[in-house]
Design a protein around this motif. Structure first.
Motif, mmCIF file in Angstrom:
data_model
loop_
_atom_site.group_PDB
_atom_site.id
_atom_site.type_symbol
_atom_site.label_atom_id
_atom_site.label_comp_id
_atom_site.label_asym_id
_atom_site.label_seq_id
_atom_site.Cartn_x
_atom_site.Cartn_y
_atom_site.Cartn_z
ATOM 1 N N LEU A 1 0.822 -1.209 0.000
ATOM 2 C CA LEU A 1 0.000 0.000 0.000
ATOM 3 C C LEU A 1 0.859 1.263 0.000
ATOM 4 C CD1 LEU A 1 -2.881 -0.939 2.494
ATOM 5 C CD2 LEU A 1 -2.982 -0.838 -0.005
ATOM 6 N N ILE A 2 1.901 1.275 0.828
ATOM 7 C CA ILE A 2 2.722 2.485 0.914
ATOM 8 C C ILE A 2 3.589 2.642 -0.334
ATOM 9 C CG2 ILE A 2 4.763 1.532 2.055
ATOM 10 C CD1 ILE A 2 3.036 4.796 3.043
ATOM 11 N N ALA A 3 4.071 1.534 -0.902
ATOM 12 C CA ALA A 3 4.897 1.619 -2.110
ATOM 13 C C ALA A 3 4.087 2.162 -3.284
ATOM 14 C CB ALA A 3 5.468 0.244 -2.452
ATOM 15 N N TYR A 4 2.851 1.703 -3.423
ATOM 16 C CA TYR A 4 2.002 2.216 -4.498
ATOM 17 C C TYR A 4 1.713 3.701 -4.285
ATOM 18 C CZ TYR A 4 -2.037 3.294 -7.333
ATOM 19 O OH TYR A 4 -2.897 3.908 -8.210
ATOM 20 N N SER A 5 1.500 4.098 -3.021
ATOM 21 C CA SER A 5 1.220 5.500 -2.718
ATOM 22 C C SER A 5 2.381 6.389 -3.127
ATOM 23 C CB SER A 5 0.928 5.667 -1.223
ATOM 24 O OG SER A 5 0.704 7.009 -0.895
ATOM 25 N N VAL A 6 3.613 5.935 -2.881
ATOM 26 C CA VAL A 6 4.798 6.712 -3.264
ATOM 27 C C VAL A 6 4.963 6.715 -4.780
ATOM 28 C CG1 VAL A 6 7.314 6.835 -3.093
ATOM 29 C CG2 VAL A 6 5.952 6.298 -1.064
ATOM 30 N N TRP A 7 4.736 5.559 -5.412
ATOM 31 C CA TRP A 7 4.890 5.460 -6.868
ATOM 32 C C TRP A 7 3.939 6.401 -7.596
ATOM 33 C CZ3 TRP A 7 1.199 4.038 -10.482
ATOM 34 C CH2 TRP A 7 1.668 3.883 -11.789
ATOM 35 N N ARG A 8 2.688 6.453 -7.144
ATOM 36 C CA ARG A 8 1.672 7.248 -7.841
ATOM 37 C C ARG A 8 1.960 8.739 -7.762
ATOM 38 N NH1 ARG A 8 -2.278 9.315 -4.569
ATOM 39 N NH2 ARG A 8 -4.000 9.008 -6.024
ATOM 40 N N THR A 9 2.760 9.164 -6.772
ATOM 41 C CA THR A 9 3.098 10.580 -6.665
ATOM 42 C C THR A 9 4.414 10.903 -7.345
ATOM 43 O OG1 THR A 9 4.159 10.238 -4.522
ATOM 44 C CG2 THR A 9 1.839 10.827 -4.493
ATOM 45 N N GLY A 10 4.995 9.942 -8.019
ATOM 46 C CA GLY A 10 6.222 10.207 -8.749
ATOM 47 C C GLY A 10 7.467 10.007 -7.934
ATOM 48 N N GLY A 11 7.452 9.102 -6.955
ATOM 49 C CA GLY A 11 8.643 8.814 -6.172
ATOM 50 C C GLY A 11 8.946 9.812 -5.095
ATOM 51 N N GLY A 12 7.978 10.665 -4.757
ATOM 52 C CA GLY A 12 8.184 11.607 -3.662
ATOM 53 C C GLY A 12 8.911 12.865 -4.068
ATOM 54 N N GLY A 13 9.277 13.013 -5.372
ATOM 55 C CA GLY A 13 10.019 14.184 -5.782
ATOM 56 C C GLY A 13 9.167 15.338 -6.260
ATOM 57 N N ASP A 14 7.844 15.140 -6.324
ATOM 58 C CA ASP A 14 6.968 16.189 -6.804
ATOM 59 C C ASP A 14 5.890 16.446 -5.766
ATOM 60 O OD1 ASP A 14 5.809 18.035 -8.421
ATOM 61 O OD2 ASP A 14 5.528 16.709 -10.145
ATOM 62 N N GLN A 15 5.124 17.506 -5.972
ATOM 63 C CA GLN A 15 4.040 17.791 -5.039
ATOM 64 C C GLN A 15 2.998 16.684 -5.124
ATOM 65 O OE1 GLN A 15 2.562 21.798 -4.890
ATOM 66 N NE2 GLN A 15 4.308 22.535 -6.044
ATOM 67 N N THR A 16 2.361 16.401 -4.025
ATOM 68 C CA THR A 16 1.384 15.321 -3.974
ATOM 69 C C THR A 16 0.011 15.889 -3.679
ATOM 70 O OG1 THR A 16 1.769 14.972 -1.616
ATOM 71 C CG2 THR A 16 3.115 13.703 -3.138
ATOM 72 N N GLU A 17 -0.999 15.173 -4.124
ATOM 73 C CA GLU A 17 -2.358 15.617 -3.868
ATOM 74 C C GLU A 17 -2.797 15.154 -2.484
ATOM 75 O OE1 GLU A 17 -3.591 11.485 -4.647
ATOM 76 O OE2 GLU A 17 -1.850 12.775 -4.633
ATOM 77 N N PRO A 18 -3.832 15.767 -1.884
ATOM 78 C CA PRO A 18 -4.199 15.492 -0.490
ATOM 79 C C PRO A 18 -4.510 14.033 -0.199
ATOM 80 C CG PRO A 18 -5.305 17.469 -1.287
ATOM 81 C CD PRO A 18 -4.628 16.855 -2.472
ATOM 82 N N PHE A 19 -4.997 13.280 -1.200
ATOM 83 C CA PHE A 19 -5.411 11.897 -0.939
ATOM 84 C C PHE A 19 -4.260 11.036 -0.442
ATOM 85 C CE2 PHE A 19 -5.977 7.508 -2.533
ATOM 86 C CZ PHE A 19 -7.099 7.163 -1.807
ATOM 87 N N THR A 20 -3.042 11.381 -0.822
ATOM 88 C CA THR A 20 -1.880 10.566 -0.475
ATOM 89 C C THR A 20 -1.772 10.318 1.032
ATOM 90 O OG1 THR A 20 -0.694 11.405 -2.397
ATOM 91 C CG2 THR A 20 0.629 10.383 -0.670
ATOM 92 N N VAL A 21 -2.079 11.325 1.837
ATOM 93 C CA VAL A 21 -1.887 11.188 3.281
ATOM 94 C C VAL A 21 -2.839 10.170 3.896
ATOM 95 C CG1 VAL A 21 -1.071 13.561 3.457
ATOM 96 C CG2 VAL A 21 -3.489 13.069 3.838
ATOM 97 N N PHE A 22 -3.936 9.838 3.206
ATOM 98 C CA PHE A 22 -4.904 8.910 3.775
ATOM 99 C C PHE A 22 -4.348 7.495 3.895
ATOM 100 C CE2 PHE A 22 -7.912 12.199 2.281
ATOM 101 C CZ PHE A 22 -8.597 12.397 3.467
ATOM 102 N N VAL A 23 -3.260 7.199 3.182
ATOM 103 C CA VAL A 23 -2.694 5.859 3.286
ATOM 104 C C VAL A 23 -2.112 5.622 4.678
ATOM 105 C CG1 VAL A 23 -0.326 6.382 2.535
ATOM 106 C CG2 VAL A 23 -1.333 4.156 2.010
#
Length: 597
Positions: free
Chosen positions: A94-116
């Motif tokens: 779950l956490i790996a997919y969350s990081v992958w979907r945001t581009g590896g943590g190098g870009d801004q993330t949308e609010p949904f990411t924190v729900f993981v």
């Protein structure tokens, strides 16, 4: 007989000590492993060089050992081994997919990411107790008390263990503080070392879990008191929600929809009712007092209209504006709430054992929550992916015009799915509409942050500024200046917000300055010798309505107070506050600027 009892007691103490030692050892190893992981971040070596791998290992090391520690006395060794590895894999995935979907943590993330972050422990907590219930009964579907008892017991244990660990660290720092009074810094230096903090925290948490586990009777006592107190809050919430529903026919639903938060509030109320219903029902073996039984039945029936109204609100918003991550989450929340509402309503109405169908509803609801989380936090039903597809479809079908389309949503609030869709929009060619969309998408791709806005065109700037005194016009160059990137964020100049502009000569040179009312201030702009306008200071006035009316009526006069005037508003004096400028550092003997400290 007494010798036999004594022997059994000694064996029990020996077994408890062995389990306690194993738990503390697991906690120590967990802390050590997390310390090693943090060192990879410090030294920028693998796995810190791969964001997904780092996040996955961190989640696995946090949650896998915790499941192992909690399950030592509840599961058979083979089942516990498989489940703890499975829990680690679920957390890691779950956490790996969350990081992958945001581009590896190098870009801004949308609010949904924190729900993981809460989704992982919720998932593992529910799954653990579904499995534990089956393990106790040795069958797939266990008796309800075997779900209820371990779940609430472990909930209390978690709270107590966290409190114990916090107090443990508080005492360490207190002791270190005492030693620093006599200039002995060994202890404070020690507890600040990561190699000490990680294992110490793991051992303290494991010890707390073990101590609360071997004193299960005390934990159950705390749980019983907590549930009893919560149960007596149910009649109050029933009265409040019931009165709300009875008032709705007289007020209508329009006022609800105007709040734009009706669904969230209604679903929160429904969730609280579910919690308090379960606190009152408990394991169902002993029905509560008469007033509480009636409160449970009433609450179960009230759930239906609450969830129905919330679902209607969500449906209307989706129909009008399409899908967004927030609406998808709300829809899933409503789906889960609806399953509880229908099950509880049937339990309240059907004859037979008091609220007995509630038990089956809770088990089905637990499985439904797991399914929903698995869908939301994987590509299956990722809210960002679904929202991007829906919003682009609305653009393509003409439901949303190019000028009204939210390009910033794709750029900053929909993870990699939005950025990929935005790149495709920027590459469009063909019709005039495609060219318009491509131009707007290309500009959005160049934005570096979600707060960056494009300055309005001069014609727009003139149209949304109301100039006072009435009949006056903006001075030369003010409307045509490029206000983007000036370093002064002012929505009057960098967006299409409606604003008032007041023309007053502050320095006595015969040319008026421009005052813009924003954020409870009048920002003052002056035209320099080169024709460029810049911010020179402001007049704080709090945004008071009476002062705004005074200024709009023309009762705004400069009061000499060199180098710029103060303002007089019918006897109310506003003091000019100059715009501060950075202080230049003096050069050192070598002729180089001094290093900042």
């Amino acid at each position: 007989m007494s010798e036999l009892t004594s022997t059994e007691g000694m064996q029990g103490d020996s077994e408890s000590s062995r389990v306690g030692a194993v738990r503390i050892a697991i906690g120590f190893a967990q802390g050590l492993a997390l310390y090693a992981l943090s060192e990879s971040v410090t030294h920028k070596v693998w796995p810190a060089t791969q964001h997904e791998t780092l996040a996955a290992l961190g989640a696995a090391l946090i949650f896998g050992p915790l499941v192992l520690i909690f399950g030592l006395r509840a599961f058979r060794p083979r089942v516990l081994g498989v489940w703890s590895l499975g829990a680690a894999a679920i957390a890691a995935g779950l956490i790996a997919y969350s990081v992958w979907r945001t581009g590896g943590g190098g870009d801004q993330t949308e609010p949904f990411t924190v729900f993981v972050i809460p989704a992982i422990p919720i998932t593992l907590f529910i799954a653990n107790h579904l499995i534990e219930g089956s393990e106790i009964d040795r069958r797939w579907i266990a008796a309800y008390p075997n779900y209820f008892d371990p779940a609430w017991k472990h909930g209390v244990q978690i709270v107590l263990a966290v409190m114990f660990t916090a107090v443990f660290w508080g005492l360490l720092f207190l002791g270190a503080g005492l030693f620093t009074l006599i200039h002995v810094s060994f202890l404070i230096d020690l507890i600040r070392k990561p190699w000490f903090a990680g294992p110490a925290t793991g051992m303290a948490l494991a010890a707390a879990i073990h101590l609360t586990d071997v004193r299960a009777g005390l934990v159950r006592g705390v749980r019983t008191v907590a549930l009893t107190l919560l149960s007596w809050l149910l009649p109050l919430l029933v009265l409040l929600t019931g009165a709300f529903l009875l008032t709705l026919p007289f007020t209508g639903l329009t006022s609800l929809w105007k709040t734009k938060a009706a669904a969230a509030i209604l679903l929160t109320a429904a969730s609280q009712l579910v919690l308090l219903i379960n606190a009152t029902y408990q394991d169902g073996t002993e029905p509560p007092a008469g007033v509480l039984r009636w409160a449970v039945r009433a609450a179960s029936l009230i759930l239906v209209p609450l969830v129905a109204i919330a679902s209607i609100g969500i449906g209307l918003r989706v129909q009008q504006y399409g899908l967004t991550p927030e609406r998808i989450i709300a829809g899933c929340w409503a789906l889960i709430a609806a399953s509880y509402a229908l099950g509880y309503a049937l339990a309240a109405l059907l004859p037979g054992g008091w609220m007995k169908p509630l038990e089956r509803t809770n088990v089905v609801g637990a499985w439904l929550i797991l399914v929903v989380i698995a869908a939301l936090f994987t590509p299956i039903a990722d809210p960002a992916r679904l929202s991007v597809a829906d919003q682009v479809h609305r653009l393509d079908t003409g439901k949303t015009k190019p000028e009204a389309f939210d390009y910033a949503f794709l750029r900053f609030r929909s993870a990699r799915y939005g950025r990929e869709a935005l790149a495709k929009l920027a590459a469009r060619k063909g019709t005039a509409m495609d060219a318009d969309v491509a131009e707007r998408a290309a500009k959005a791709l160049k934005r570096q942050n979600a707060w960056e806005v494009a300055a309005p065109k001069p014609a727009v700037l003139v149209s949304h500024l109301t100039v006072y005194p009435k009949g006056a016009v903006l001075p030369e160059g003010f409307a045509t200046q490029d206000w983007a990137g000036t370093g002064d964020y002012n929505p009057c100049l960098q967006s299409a917000d409606k604003c008032d502009a007041y023309l007053v000569d502050l320095d006595g040179d015969g040319a008026p300055e421009v005052l813009l009312g924003v954020f409870g201030q009048l920002k003052a702009y002056h035209r320099g010798p080169d024709g460029t306008w810049s911010l020179i200071g402001d007049f704080p006035f709090g945004g008071c309505d009476d002062l705004i009316k005074t200024m709009q009526a023309g009762n705004l006069h400069a009061v000499p107070a060199p180098p710029h005037s103060d303002l007089d508003l019918n006897g109310v004096r506003l003091t000019f506050s100059p715009q501060s400028k950075p202080i230049a550092c003096k050069a050192n003997a070598a002729g180089k600027p001094a290093k900042p400290r």
